[in-house]
Design a protein around this motif. Structure first.
Motif, PDB file in Angstrom:
ATOM      1  N   PHE A  24      35.235  44.494  40.843  1.00  0.00           N
ATOM      2  CA  PHE A  24      35.188  44.117  39.438  1.00  0.00           C
ATOM      3  C   PHE A  24      35.684  45.243  38.531  1.00  0.00           C
ATOM      4  CE2 PHE A  24      31.794  41.286  41.196  1.00  0.00           C
ATOM      5  CZ  PHE A  24      32.450  40.095  40.943  1.00  0.00           C
ATOM      6  N   ARG A  25      36.010  46.370  39.107  1.00  0.00           N
ATOM      7  CA  ARG A  25      36.558  47.474  38.311  1.00  0.00           C
ATOM      8  C   ARG A  25      38.075  47.560  38.427  1.00  0.00           C
ATOM      9  NH1 ARG A  25      31.683  51.982  39.103  1.00  0.00           N
ATOM     10  NH2 ARG A  25      30.180  50.789  37.853  1.00  0.00           N
ATOM     11  N   THR A  26      38.689  46.488  38.879  1.00  0.00           N
ATOM     12  CA  THR A  26      40.144  46.436  38.914  1.00  0.00           C
ATOM     13  C   THR A  26      40.719  46.547  37.507  1.00  0.00           C
ATOM     14  OG1 THR A  26      42.050  45.100  39.568  1.00  0.00           O
ATOM     15  CG2 THR A  26      40.114  43.912  38.792  1.00  0.00           C
ATOM     16  N   ALA A  27      41.910  47.112  37.423  1.00  0.00           N
ATOM     17  CA  ALA A  27      42.628  47.175  36.144  1.00  0.00           C
ATOM     18  C   ALA A  27      43.788  46.192  36.120  1.00  0.00           C
ATOM     19  CB  ALA A  27      43.139  48.593  35.892  1.00  0.00           C
ATOM     20  N   ASP A  28      43.903  45.347  37.137  1.00  0.00           N
ATOM     21  CA  ASP A  28      44.992  44.387  37.222  1.00  0.00           C
ATOM     22  C   ASP A  28      44.829  43.357  36.093  1.00  0.00           C
ATOM     23  OD1 ASP A  28      46.496  42.018  37.872  1.00  0.00           O
ATOM     24  OD2 ASP A  28      46.720  42.794  39.906  1.00  0.00           O
ATOM     25  N   GLU A  88      35.013  17.094  42.285  1.00  0.00           N
ATOM     26  CA  GLU A  88      34.478  17.688  41.050  1.00  0.00           C
ATOM     27  C   GLU A  88      34.861  19.156  40.885  1.00  0.00           C
ATOM     28  OE1 GLU A  88      31.708  14.309  42.185  1.00  0.00           O
ATOM     29  OE2 GLU A  88      32.741  15.936  43.228  1.00  0.00           O
ATOM     30  N   MET A  89      35.232  19.814  41.996  1.00  0.00           N
ATOM     31  CA  MET A  89      35.602  21.228  41.932  1.00  0.00           C
ATOM     32  C   MET A  89      37.115  21.437  41.954  1.00  0.00           C
ATOM     33  SD  MET A  89      32.737  22.868  41.656  1.00  0.00           S
ATOM     34  CE  MET A  89      32.951  24.582  42.191  1.00  0.00           C
ATOM     35  N   ALA A  90      37.871  20.335  41.890  1.00  0.00           N
ATOM     36  CA  ALA A  90      39.326  20.432  42.035  1.00  0.00           C
ATOM     37  C   ALA A  90      39.978  21.238  40.922  1.00  0.00           C
ATOM     38  CB  ALA A  90      39.934  19.034  42.098  1.00  0.00           C
ATOM     39  N   THR A  91      39.358  21.289  39.752  1.00  0.00           N
ATOM     40  CA  THR A  91      39.966  21.994  38.612  1.00  0.00           C
ATOM     41  C   THR A  91      39.641  23.484  38.605  1.00  0.00           C
ATOM     42  OG1 THR A  91      38.039  21.502  37.220  1.00  0.00           O
ATOM     43  CG2 THR A  91      39.875  19.930  37.184  1.00  0.00           C
ATOM     44  N   VAL A  92      38.805  23.936  39.521  1.00  0.00           N
ATOM     45  CA  VAL A  92      38.374  25.335  39.513  1.00  0.00           C
ATOM     46  C   VAL A  92      39.503  26.232  40.011  1.00  0.00           C
ATOM     47  CG1 VAL A  92      36.742  27.005  40.466  1.00  0.00           C
ATOM     48  CG2 VAL A  92      35.968  24.705  39.844  1.00  0.00           C
ATOM     49  N   ASP A  93      39.807  27.255  39.240  1.00  0.00           N
ATOM     50  CA  ASP A  93      40.821  28.249  39.616  1.00  0.00           C
ATOM     51  C   ASP A  93      40.100  29.429  40.269  1.00  0.00           C
ATOM     52  OD1 ASP A  93      42.876  30.032  39.904  1.00  0.00           O
ATOM     53  OD2 ASP A  93      43.337  30.215  37.776  1.00  0.00           O
ATOM     54  N   VAL A  94      40.234  29.550  41.568  1.00  0.00           N
ATOM     55  CA  VAL A  94      39.522  30.605  42.302  1.00  0.00           C
ATOM     56  C   VAL A  94      40.388  31.850  42.504  1.00  0.00           C
ATOM     57  CG1 VAL A  94      38.067  28.939  43.502  1.00  0.00           C
ATOM     58  CG2 VAL A  94      40.230  29.659  44.539  1.00  0.00           C
ATOM     59  N   THR A  95      41.585  31.860  41.908  1.00  0.00           N
ATOM     60  CA  THR A  95      42.501  32.963  42.185  1.00  0.00           C
ATOM     61  C   THR A  95      41.959  34.302  41.698  1.00  0.00           C
ATOM     62  OG1 THR A  95      43.699  32.478  40.138  1.00  0.00           O
ATOM     63  CG2 THR A  95      44.533  31.487  42.160  1.00  0.00           C
ATOM     64  N   GLY A  96      41.264  34.299  40.556  1.00  0.00           N
ATOM     65  CA  GLY A  96      40.769  35.568  40.025  1.00  0.00           C
ATOM     66  C   GLY A  96      39.774  36.221  40.949  1.00  0.00           C
ATOM     67  N   LEU A  97      38.740  35.473  41.334  1.00  0.00           N
ATOM     68  CA  LEU A  97      37.730  36.037  42.224  1.00  0.00           C
ATOM     69  C   LEU A  97      38.318  36.336  43.590  1.00  0.00           C
ATOM     70  CD1 LEU A  97      34.815  36.920  42.410  1.00  0.00           C
ATOM     71  CD2 LEU A  97      34.208  34.596  43.111  1.00  0.00           C
ATOM     72  N   ALA A  98      39.183  35.444  44.088  1.00  0.00           N
ATOM     73  CA  ALA A  98      39.799  35.673  45.394  1.00  0.00           C
ATOM     74  C   ALA A  98      40.639  36.942  45.374  1.00  0.00           C
ATOM     75  CB  ALA A  98      40.652  34.472  45.782  1.00  0.00           C
ATOM     76  N   SER A  99      41.353  37.169  44.277  1.00  0.00           N
ATOM     77  CA  SER A  99      42.194  38.365  44.167  1.00  0.00           C
ATOM     78  C   SER A  99      41.365  39.637  44.055  1.00  0.00           C
ATOM     79  CB  SER A  99      43.118  38.255  42.957  1.00  0.00           C
ATOM     80  OG  SER A  99      43.986  37.153  43.085  1.00  0.00           O
ATOM     81  N   ALA A 100      40.141  39.497  43.568  1.00  0.00           N
ATOM     82  CA  ALA A 100      39.272  40.671  43.421  1.00  0.00           C
ATOM     83  C   ALA A 100      38.525  41.016  44.697  1.00  0.00           C
ATOM     84  CB  ALA A 100      38.275  40.433  42.286  1.00  0.00           C
TER      85      ALA A 100
END
Length: 286
Positions: free
Chosen positions: A165-169, A138-150
């Protein structure tokens, strides 16, 4: 006596994100209190390295007040608030996202304090620990790259989770927006992001913290599905409902649905306030 809504935030969030919802509830004549779990809100840490210009190396090692805070601490804090709210009449406990774990533990420990428990796209573990659900289909579609990158620093060394969360990327920001507020404007997303705090506690619970039929299972319960949520997909929300219903088939979830991403219901809270208002009418009058 009118019920009191007790609102419990999710990861990296705090009571501030509930302000628009509380305004709508108040205008509908409802009483509410938004909780700051330990280490959240004005008890959060904002290291100098988090400020502009940022020092990411310093941020990776700066101490945080939430270090050592456990799920049991969260539940104890919430129970104290529920005890105070219960003196004024019925209590409706509303949790969002990771806040559902704390709400579930509190319900296991003190079901007498809760007249209805409401999960809004929130975790209510029954069959597995929350961390294990992330490996499920059920979680296979979740893209965790954003939070992982932060993420910043080593959680094992910091004793907490830390996100920048104050990244400017632009790529990280675009990924976070897609995960949490794809149906909002860029300005709404940035405004919400600025209410987040950098630190979250590590303790997401054990098998002992899953919903228990003889306590949690006695409380009338509602699950509010968020149909556009990509960080906790509808398939996982529906699994939470199925598992809860299987645990207490004599007391199934009352299920409602809002057209919303993970956060839009808090940015545009009028529909959610109306749903909660409907639930207030179901509360006991003692």
């Amino acid at each position: 006596m009118q019920p009191t809504f007790v609102l419990v935030h999710g990861a990296f969030a705090n009571s501030f994100s509930f302000a628009p919802l509380q305004a709508e509830l108040g205008l509908l004549g409802h009483r509410s209190v938004a909780v700051d779990l330990p280490g959240h809100g004005f008890a959060a840490t904002y290291p100098s390295a988090y400020r502009a210009p940022q020092d990411l190396e310093g941020l990776a090692h700066a101490p945080g007040s939430i270090k050592g805070v456990t799920l049991a601490d969260n539940a104890t804090h919430l129970i104290g608030i529920l005890e105070r709210a219960k003196r004024n009449g019925p209590v409706i406990l509303v949790s969002h996202s990771r806040g559902g774990i704390t709400a579930t533990v509190a319900a296991n420990r003190r079901p007498d304090l809760i007249d209805r428990i409401v999960y809004v796209s929130a975790w209510c573990p029954v069959d597995l620990d929350v961390s294990a659900y992330y490996a499920e289909p059920e979680m296979a579609t979740v893209d965790v790259t954003g939070l992982a990158s932060a993420m910043v620093g080593n959680p094992a060394e910091l004793g907490l989770l830390r996100a920048n969360f104050r990244t400017a990327d632009p790529d990280v920001l675009a990924s976070l927006k897609a995960a949490f507020l794809a149906d909002g404007t860029d300005d709404e997303f940035m405004a919400f992001l600025n209410t987040f705090q950098p630190d979250e506690n590590l303790d997401a619970g054990t098998p002992d913290d899953r919903a228990q039929a003889d306590t949690w299972g006695r409380i009338p319960k509602t699950y509010v599905r968020l149909s556009e949520d990509t960080s906790m997909p509808l398939a996982m929300q529906d699994r939470m409902i199925r598992e809860g219903d299987a645990l207490t088939p004599e007391n199934p979830y009352d299920v409602r649905t809002l057209t919303s991403s993970h956060l839009k219901w808090l940015v545009d809270p009028a529909p959610a306030a109306r749903v909660l208002g409907d639930l207030a009418a179901l509360a006991p009058t003692h």
